[in-house]
Design a protein around this motif. Structure first.
Motif, PDB file in Angstrom:
ATOM      1  N   ARG A   1       0.757  -1.141   0.127  1.00 20.71           N
ATOM      2  CA  ARG A   1       0.124  -0.079   0.041  1.00 20.71           C
ATOM      3  C   ARG A   1       0.901   1.215   0.051  1.00 20.71           C
ATOM      4  O   ARG A   1       1.654   1.376   0.936  1.00 20.71           O
ATOM      5  N   LEU A   2       0.541   1.972  -1.014  1.00 21.91           N
ATOM      6  CA  LEU A   2       1.586   3.260  -1.154  1.00 21.91           C
ATOM      7  C   LEU A   2       0.603   4.407  -0.890  1.00 21.91           C
ATOM      8  O   LEU A   2      -0.525   4.366  -0.557  1.00 21.91           O
TER       9      LEU A   2
ATOM     10  N   THR B   1      -7.490  16.560  -9.206  1.00 22.02           N
ATOM     11  CA  THR B   1      -7.119  15.255  -9.276  1.00 22.02           C
ATOM     12  C   THR B   1      -5.764  14.778  -8.750  1.00 22.02           C
ATOM     13  O   THR B   1      -4.902  15.645  -8.516  1.00 22.02           O
ATOM     14  N   MET B   2      -5.792  13.407  -8.134  1.00 19.07           N
ATOM     15  CA  MET B   2      -4.553  12.896  -7.281  1.00 19.07           C
ATOM     16  C   MET B   2      -4.412  11.442  -8.000  1.00 19.07           C
ATOM     17  O   MET B   2      -5.351  10.990  -8.622  1.00 19.07           O
ATOM     18  N   GLY B   3      -3.030  11.166  -8.331  1.00 20.32           N
ATOM     19  CA  GLY B   3      -3.006   9.819  -8.848  1.00 20.32           C
ATOM     20  C   GLY B   3      -1.595   9.421  -8.742  1.00 20.32           C
ATOM     21  O   GLY B   3      -0.792   9.874  -8.137  1.00 20.32           O
ATOM     22  N   TRP B   4      -1.406   8.164  -9.531  1.00 21.66           N
ATOM     23  CA  TRP B   4       0.003   7.567  -9.499  1.00 21.66           C
ATOM     24  C   TRP B   4       0.293   7.293 -10.723  1.00 21.66           C
ATOM     25  O   TRP B   4      -0.591   6.860 -11.596  1.00 21.66           O
ATOM     26  N   TYR B   5       1.795   7.371 -10.936  1.00 18.77           N
ATOM     27  CA  TYR B   5       2.401   6.931 -12.427  1.00 18.77           C
ATOM     28  C   TYR B   5       3.562   6.156 -11.727  1.00 18.77           C
ATOM     29  O   TYR B   5       3.862   5.836 -10.517  1.00 18.77           O
TER      30      TYR B   5
ATOM     31  N   VAL C   1      -3.529  10.706  -0.521  1.00 15.50           N
ATOM     32  CA  VAL C   1      -3.926   9.525  -1.656  1.00 15.50           C
ATOM     33  C   VAL C   1      -3.242   8.326  -1.653  1.00 15.50           C
ATOM     34  O   VAL C   1      -1.931   8.209  -1.054  1.00 15.50           O
ATOM     35  N   TYR C   2      -4.216   7.182  -1.691  1.00 18.19           N
ATOM     36  CA  TYR C   2      -3.415   5.724  -1.584  1.00 18.19           C
ATOM     37  C   TYR C   2      -3.612   5.131  -2.944  1.00 18.19           C
ATOM     38  O   TYR C   2      -4.149   5.257  -3.534  1.00 18.19           O
ATOM     39  N   LEU C   3      -2.624   3.892  -2.906  1.00 19.52           N
ATOM     40  CA  LEU C   3      -2.585   2.983  -3.821  1.00 19.52           C
ATOM     41  C   LEU C   3      -2.442   1.667  -3.341  1.00 19.52           C
ATOM     42  O   LEU C   3      -1.278   1.353  -2.778  1.00 19.52           O
ATOM     43  N   GLN C   4      -3.517   1.053  -3.055  1.00 20.52           N
ATOM     44  CA  GLN C   4      -3.464  -0.331  -2.668  1.00 20.52           C
ATOM     45  C   GLN C   4      -3.223  -1.335  -3.800  1.00 20.52           C
ATOM     46  O   GLN C   4      -3.849  -1.472  -4.903  1.00 20.52           O
ATOM     47  N   MET C   5      -2.021  -1.989  -3.606  1.00 20.34           N
ATOM     48  CA  MET C   5      -1.796  -2.891  -4.853  1.00 20.34           C
ATOM     49  C   MET C   5      -1.799  -4.416  -4.250  1.00 20.34           C
ATOM     50  O   MET C   5      -0.917  -4.675  -3.270  1.00 20.34           O
ATOM     51  N   ASN C   6      -2.635  -5.209  -5.019  1.00 22.15           N
ATOM     52  CA  ASN C   6      -2.853  -6.593  -4.665  1.00 22.15           C
ATOM     53  C   ASN C   6      -2.251  -7.413  -5.650  1.00 22.15           C
ATOM     54  O   ASN C   6      -2.205  -6.930  -6.986  1.00 22.15           O
TER      55      ASN C   6
END
Length: 121
Positions: free
Chosen positions: A19-20, A33-37, A78-83
């Motif tokens: 989880r980022l 907007t918020m996001g991940w690259y 902002v979060y990025l859950q990566m499974n």
């Protein structure tokens, strides 16, 4: 001065999860907007996922069903859950936000410094 600081990267085996998180701070009037690259060695930076202030999301095809982007507007996070991570997800992950620093200022893109995600096979 606006800062975006990522955390949560690391080394994980294929099939695992990470989880980022990204925190925005500084002189901020509003965040759109918020996001991940991400950028893998020898490749161009690519969009992974983004989320609007209202909560609408969009994902790059290869991460659909595996990654989830979310945000906490009050905390400017902002979060990025990566499974179900795969070796091809290995990259430096960058947080991005479109921010207005004061009421009459235009929106501008801001970037974090990146966090390394390495997925071993």
């Amino acid at each position: 001065q606006v800062q975006l600081v990522e955390s949560g990267g690391g080394l994980v085996q294929a099939g695992g999860s990470l989880r980022l998180s990204c925190a925005a701070s500084g002189r901020i009037f509003s965040i759109n907007t918020m996001g991940w690259y991400r950028q893998a060695p020898g490749k161009e930076r690519e969009l992974v996922a983004f989320i609007t202030r209202g909560g609408s999301t969009n994902y790059e095809d290869s991460v659909k069903g595996r990654f989830t982007v979310s945000r906490d507007n009050a905390k400017r996070l902002v979060y990025l859950q990566m499974n179900s991570l795969k070796p091809e997800d290995t990259a430096v992950y960058y947080c991005n936000a479109r921010i207005r620093v004061e009421v009459l200022a235009p929106e501008s893109d801001y970037w974090g410094r990146g966090t390394q995600v390495t997925v071993s096979s």
